[in-house]
Design a protein around this motif. Sequence first.
Motif, short mmCIF file in Angstrom:
data_model
loop_
_atom_site.label_atom_id
_atom_site.label_comp_id
_atom_site.label_asym_id
_atom_site.label_seq_id
_atom_site.Cartn_x
_atom_site.Cartn_y
_atom_site.Cartn_z
N VAL A 86 7.44 0.44 -3.04
CA VAL A 86 6.03 0.39 -2.56
C VAL A 86 5.89 1.01 -1.44
O VAL A 86 4.49 1.74 -1.23
N VAL A 87 6.68 0.90 -0.66
CA VAL A 87 6.35 1.42 0.72
C VAL A 87 6.46 3.18 0.59
O VAL A 87 5.49 3.75 1.48
N ALA A 112 3.17 4.24 -0.84
CA ALA A 112 1.95 3.88 0.00
C ALA A 112 2.12 5.07 1.08
O ALA A 112 0.80 5.33 1.47
N GLY A 121 -2.98 2.12 1.14
CA GLY A 121 -2.49 0.77 1.72
C GLY A 121 -3.32 -0.22 1.11
O GLY A 121 -2.73 -1.39 1.02
N ALA A 127 -1.72 -2.53 -1.64
CA ALA A 127 -0.70 -3.28 -1.55
C ALA A 127 -0.32 -4.38 -2.64
O ALA A 127 0.77 -4.39 -3.24
#
Length: 430
Positions: free
Chosen positions: A383-384, A387, A393, A396
């Motif tokens: 995820v990070v 992103a 973002g 999320a």
Amino acid sequence: MSIAIAGAGRRHTGRAFAVAAAAGSLVGLVGGGFRWCLAHAEDLRASILAAAGPGPAGVLVPVALTALGAALACAIAQGVPHAAGSGIQHVEAVWRRESEAHPLWLLPAKFFGGLVAIGSGLVLGREGPVVHMGAAIGSVAGRRARLDPGDARLLYTALGGAGLAAAFTAPLGGLLFVCEEVTRSIRPRLVLLTLVGTVSAVACSRFVVGGGAAFPVPDLVAPPVWMLGVFLVFGVTAGALGAAYSALVVGTLAACDRLTGVPLTARAALIGAVVGALMAVDPLLAGGGDPLSERLLAGGGMTVAALLAYLAVRFVAGPLSYAAATPGGLFAPLLALGALWGTLAEALVSPLLPAGAASPVAFAVVGMAALFTGVVRAPLTGVVLVAEMTNAGSLALPLLTACFAAHVTADRWGSEPIYDSLRRRMLQRP
């Protein structure tokens, strides 16, 4: 993942952090230099293909180019222990005290072997070599600075994360990669050393490759809340696809192991010739996949048939390229594959959804993280990392939802995390 509260104490704290900053800066310069060289190698490859033109030369030149590059990269890797493949499994094995660091010749072998392999068109990623080179720099730095064994071990692992951060301009992704994937623990001292290393690495890499996100996307509007159910189902499909991809990677390596009568360099050349033939058909079928990811994330329209073709070919070409025993990673091709799967899924379900519910770009971004999670089994890192690479973002909640579903699905299928499989395979081999 465990949380270890007890750190290494305060001994030599300042020196360890100073060494992490200095060595992290070197990781950033090496990682940035590797990315710069790869970009120019890909430009050179494109120029050679353009000069070959159509006709027989348009087929023979890419076949010969990739076959020669694969054979040369394989020969470079054979001279250095653990230089072949991603290298992340070796970093994990060193952390677990199952293997020893081999820093002396690893750096040039990974740099030049990875440059030749990926630059010639094999479907491999840049992150594996940069992570391994970062860890090797950490090993040398810890030994030269005479850090105590505990801090030296932490520094080795922390600078592996700095390598990932430099490869994708993702400092938080590098930190989570260390905690969630490599060590599967949260240790305050390791977190701080990794933060120092990743920040230093990304800051210095920008002197070479510039700043900004690796795959910036246009401003995306967050999908409506009810779309989370759709992304949950999409995550299930990505997890199943990730489990199948992991099985194909391990199965292809096992099949190649049975070819005992074929020299490794000859096998690499044969694999390179196959990938070169694909490149002769369409350059987007070969290489790490960044141009393909950029096209999909820019909203470049493709037909369903084209998406299916790219997905099917690269799904097989990635594991096949990894079996060539050259330096090269799995992440970048996985991200391209996930973007393809997301874009294809959106094209298939969009007739059933209200207009404007979610864009193909949103599905492509979520697909990158979800497929990564299905293969690597590190959802927060996925995820990070995605992103940071895309500046998306606003996605999320869809990212977290799809990655949760992908992780659970791959587990339910009995699929082992890919680096666990590769580490066990590495330790079982002579």
